[in-house]
Write a protein that holds these residues in place. Structure first.
Motif, PDB file in Angstrom:
ATOM      1  N   VAL A 144      60.388  13.616  -6.929  1.00 25.61           N
ATOM      2  CA  VAL A 144      58.933  13.614  -7.119  1.00 25.61           C
ATOM      3  C   VAL A 144      58.218  13.462  -5.773  1.00 25.61           C
ATOM      4  O   VAL A 144      57.220  14.140  -5.515  1.00 25.61           O
ATOM      5  CB  VAL A 144      58.507  12.491  -8.096  1.00 25.61           C
ATOM      6  CG1 VAL A 144      56.995  12.414  -8.207  1.00 25.61           C
ATOM      7  CG2 VAL A 144      59.150  12.706  -9.461  1.00 25.61           C
ATOM      8  N   LEU A 145      58.744  12.606  -4.910  1.00 20.67           N
ATOM      9  CA  LEU A 145      58.132  12.417  -3.590  1.00 20.67           C
ATOM     10  C   LEU A 145      58.173  13.700  -2.767  1.00 20.67           C
ATOM     11  O   LEU A 145      57.186  14.069  -2.121  1.00 20.67           O
ATOM     12  CB  LEU A 145      58.839  11.292  -2.833  1.00 20.67           C
ATOM     13  CG  LEU A 145      58.811   9.914  -3.486  1.00 20.67           C
ATOM     14  CD1 LEU A 145      59.634   8.926  -2.670  1.00 20.67           C
ATOM     15  CD2 LEU A 145      57.402   9.413  -3.668  1.00 20.67           C
ATOM     16  N   VAL A 146      59.297  14.375  -2.783  1.00 20.64           N
ATOM     17  CA  VAL A 146      59.420  15.636  -2.046  1.00 20.64           C
ATOM     18  C   VAL A 146      58.493  16.684  -2.664  1.00 20.64           C
ATOM     19  O   VAL A 146      57.815  17.429  -1.940  1.00 20.64           O
ATOM     20  CB  VAL A 146      60.890  16.126  -2.025  1.00 20.64           C
ATOM     21  CG1 VAL A 146      60.996  17.519  -1.434  1.00 20.64           C
ATOM     22  CG2 VAL A 146      61.753  15.144  -1.244  1.00 20.64           C
ATOM     23  N   ALA A 147      58.436  16.726  -3.979  1.00 23.23           N
ATOM     24  CA  ALA A 147      57.535  17.666  -4.656  1.00 23.23           C
ATOM     25  C   ALA A 147      56.081  17.376  -4.278  1.00 23.23           C
ATOM     26  O   ALA A 147      55.288  18.305  -4.067  1.00 23.23           O
ATOM     27  CB  ALA A 147      57.727  17.591  -6.164  1.00 23.23           C
ATOM     28  N   ALA A 148      55.729  16.104  -4.175  1.00 24.09           N
ATOM     29  CA  ALA A 148      54.368  15.740  -3.759  1.00 24.09           C
ATOM     30  C   ALA A 148      54.096  16.227  -2.338  1.00 24.09           C
ATOM     31  O   ALA A 148      53.012  16.757  -2.056  1.00 24.09           O
ATOM     32  CB  ALA A 148      54.172  14.228  -3.863  1.00 24.09           C
ATOM     33  N   PHE A 194      51.305  19.012  -1.354  1.00 20.72           N
ATOM     34  CA  PHE A 194      50.324  18.691  -0.315  1.00 20.72           C
ATOM     35  C   PHE A 194      50.251  19.831   0.702  1.00 20.72           C
ATOM     36  O   PHE A 194      49.183  20.379   0.992  1.00 20.72           O
ATOM     37  CB  PHE A 194      50.757  17.374   0.328  1.00 20.72           C
ATOM     38  CG  PHE A 194      49.948  16.882   1.484  1.00 20.72           C
ATOM     39  CD1 PHE A 194      48.989  15.907   1.299  1.00 20.72           C
ATOM     40  CD2 PHE A 194      50.164  17.352   2.773  1.00 20.72           C
ATOM     41  CE1 PHE A 194      48.254  15.412   2.373  1.00 20.72           C
ATOM     42  CE2 PHE A 194      49.439  16.867   3.844  1.00 20.72           C
ATOM     43  CZ  PHE A 194      48.471  15.890   3.640  1.00 20.72           C
ATOM     44  N   LEU A 195      51.410  20.223   1.232  1.00 22.77           N
ATOM     45  CA  LEU A 195      51.461  21.268   2.266  1.00 22.77           C
ATOM     46  C   LEU A 195      51.054  22.636   1.715  1.00 22.77           C
ATOM     47  O   LEU A 195      50.306  23.377   2.368  1.00 22.77           O
ATOM     48  CB  LEU A 195      52.852  21.328   2.875  1.00 22.77           C
ATOM     49  CG  LEU A 195      53.280  20.099   3.679  1.00 22.77           C
ATOM     50  CD1 LEU A 195      54.747  20.212   4.074  1.00 22.77           C
ATOM     51  CD2 LEU A 195      52.392  19.916   4.893  1.00 22.77           C
ATOM     52  N   LEU A 196      51.540  22.972   0.533  1.00 27.60           N
ATOM     53  CA  LEU A 196      51.187  24.256  -0.067  1.00 27.60           C
ATOM     54  C   LEU A 196      49.686  24.323  -0.351  1.00 27.60           C
ATOM     55  O   LEU A 196      49.045  25.340  -0.090  1.00 27.60           O
ATOM     56  CB  LEU A 196      51.989  24.499  -1.344  1.00 27.60           C
ATOM     57  CG  LEU A 196      51.675  25.798  -2.085  1.00 27.60           C
ATOM     58  CD1 LEU A 196      51.955  27.014  -1.197  1.00 27.60           C
ATOM     59  CD2 LEU A 196      52.471  25.866  -3.389  1.00 27.60           C
ATOM     60  N   ALA A 207      40.185  16.786  -0.892  1.00 27.50           N
ATOM     61  CA  ALA A 207      40.399  16.892  -2.338  1.00 27.50           C
ATOM     62  C   ALA A 207      41.722  17.581  -2.637  1.00 27.50           C
ATOM     63  O   ALA A 207      42.469  17.149  -3.519  1.00 27.50           O
ATOM     64  CB  ALA A 207      39.241  17.647  -2.984  1.00 27.50           C
ATOM     65  N   THR A 208      42.012  18.641  -1.915  1.00 31.09           N
ATOM     66  CA  THR A 208      43.270  19.356  -2.129  1.00 31.09           C
ATOM     67  C   THR A 208      44.464  18.440  -1.905  1.00 31.09           C
ATOM     68  O   THR A 208      45.373  18.366  -2.735  1.00 31.09           O
ATOM     69  CB  THR A 208      43.363  20.577  -1.190  1.00 31.09           C
ATOM     70  OG1 THR A 208      42.290  21.468  -1.490  1.00 31.09           O
ATOM     71  CG2 THR A 208      44.686  21.296  -1.345  1.00 31.09           C
ATOM     72  N   ALA A 209      44.467  17.749  -0.787  1.00 33.83           N
ATOM     73  CA  ALA A 209      45.596  16.880  -0.443  1.00 33.83           C
ATOM     74  C   ALA A 209      45.783  15.770  -1.466  1.00 33.83           C
ATOM     75  O   ALA A 209      46.902  15.535  -1.948  1.00 33.83           O
ATOM     76  CB  ALA A 209      45.385  16.292   0.956  1.00 33.83           C
ATOM     77  N   THR A 210      44.707  15.088  -1.811  1.00 32.75           N
ATOM     78  CA  THR A 210      44.831  13.936  -2.713  1.00 32.75           C
ATOM     79  C   THR A 210      45.165  14.356  -4.142  1.00 32.75           C
ATOM     80  O   THR A 210      45.992  13.717  -4.802  1.00 32.75           O
ATOM     81  CB  THR A 210      43.553  13.070  -2.683  1.00 32.75           C
ATOM     82  OG1 THR A 210      42.418  13.861  -3.039  1.00 32.75           O
ATOM     83  CG2 THR A 210      43.338  12.455  -1.306  1.00 32.75           C
ATOM     84  N   PHE A 211      44.560  15.439  -4.605  1.00 38.20           N
ATOM     85  CA  PHE A 211      44.862  15.888  -5.966  1.00 38.20           C
ATOM     86  C   PHE A 211      46.246  16.531  -6.057  1.00 38.20           C
ATOM     87  O   PHE A 211      46.883  16.468  -7.104  1.00 38.20           O
ATOM     88  CB  PHE A 211      43.768  16.821  -6.494  1.00 38.20           C
ATOM     89  CG  PHE A 211      42.634  16.066  -7.122  1.00 38.20           C
ATOM     90  CD1 PHE A 211      42.633  15.784  -8.475  1.00 38.20           C
ATOM     91  CD2 PHE A 211      41.582  15.607  -6.348  1.00 38.20           C
ATOM     92  CE1 PHE A 211      41.603  15.065  -9.057  1.00 38.20           C
ATOM     93  CE2 PHE A 211      40.546  14.888  -6.912  1.00 38.20           C
ATOM     94  CZ  PHE A 211      40.546  14.620  -8.271  1.00 38.20           C
ATOM     95  N   ALA A 212      46.718  17.128  -4.980  1.00 38.26           N
ATOM     96  CA  ALA A 212      48.084  17.669  -4.982  1.00 38.26           C
ATOM     97  C   ALA A 212      49.091  16.535  -5.176  1.00 38.26           C
ATOM     98  O   ALA A 212      50.042  16.667  -5.951  1.00 38.26           O
ATOM     99  CB  ALA A 212      48.357  18.414  -3.679  1.00 38.26           C
ATOM    100  N   ILE A 213      48.868  15.432  -4.491  1.00 35.11           N
ATOM    101  CA  ILE A 213      49.762  14.281  -4.629  1.00 35.11           C
ATOM    102  C   ILE A 213      49.706  13.734  -6.051  1.00 35.11           C
ATOM    103  O   ILE A 213      50.738  13.540  -6.708  1.00 35.11           O
ATOM    104  CB  ILE A 213      49.412  13.183  -3.595  1.00 35.11           C
ATOM    105  CG1 ILE A 213      49.755  13.658  -2.181  1.00 35.11           C
ATOM    106  CG2 ILE A 213      50.122  11.876  -3.927  1.00 35.11           C
ATOM    107  CD1 ILE A 213      49.212  12.759  -1.072  1.00 35.11           C
ATOM    108  N   ALA A 214      48.498  13.492  -6.545  1.00 36.99           N
ATOM    109  CA  ALA A 214      48.350  12.928  -7.891  1.00 36.99           C
ATOM    110  C   ALA A 214      48.948  13.854  -8.948  1.00 36.99           C
ATOM    111  O   ALA A 214      49.684  13.403  -9.840  1.00 36.99           O
ATOM    112  CB  ALA A 214      46.869  12.670  -8.183  1.00 36.99           C
TER     113      ALA A 214
END
Length: 183
Positions: free
Chosen positions: A57-61, A65-67, A107-114
């Motif tokens: 899950v961490l790697v997917a997050a 984030f990067l994508l 917004a992109t970075a934070t919502f990608a993680i969540a």
């Protein structure tokens, strides 16, 4: 639609300037929110009994984030939206930004993680990250750097990135086992 976007943006930014403490808090959240969320993801590498799933899950997050930020760069090739303070919609509490307004990278970075946590079944942690994402994105409107639609567009980009990563990066694959076994 622009009138509604400008009105919502102006209303949220209109809260600024009434409390120096709240203004400083929103500036701080805006500047440190993304790095704190990334740190909160990273420190979980050694957490829990189901370590391999958590690491997946961490790697997917991280990939999400990067994508998401990569997708934003593609969007910026075609959409050149001025910042709301340039249009007289908001009063800016921080220094001006040199790039365009849509979509919001914060917004992109934070919502990608969540979204990555929620999509992978980590509901409790995902909801905590979602709360943090909402706070960070609200702060971006509050301090005057983004329209409301900028953060909604960024949130959508983050969620789409997490969905793409979920479809491509599968748990238990050789690549996943290699990455999640580090340290």
């Amino acid at each position: 639609m622009y009138d509604l976007d400008a009105a919502v943006t102006h209303a949220i930014n209109g809260l600024a300037g009434h409390s120096a403490a709240l203004d400083l808090l929103m500036i701080w959240i805006s500047s440190i929110g993304v790095p704190l969320m990334v740190l909160a993801v990273a420190v979980q590498w050694w957490r829990g009994p189901d370590r391999l799933h958590i690491r997946h899950v961490l790697v997917a997050a991280g990939f999400s984030f990067l994508l998401g930020l990569g997708i934003n760069q593609l969007v910026l090739l075609f959409i050149h939206r001025a910042r709301p303070y340039d249009g007289g919609i908001t009063n800016l509490l921080i220094e001006r930004s040199a790039d365009f307004s849509f979509p919001s990278d914060h917004a992109t970075a934070t919502f990608a993680i969540a979204a990555a946590f929620l999509i992978h079944g980590s509901r409790r942690v995902g909801l905590a990250f979602l709360s943090a994402a909402c706070l960070v994105t609200f702060s971006r409107i509050y301090i005057g750097t983004h329209y409301a639609s900028d953060v909604l567009g960024g949130a959508l980009t983050g969620v789409i990135a997490a969905l793409i990563v979920r479809a491509v990066y599968r748990e238990g694959t050789r690549a996943d086992r290699l990455i999640t076994s580090i340290l």
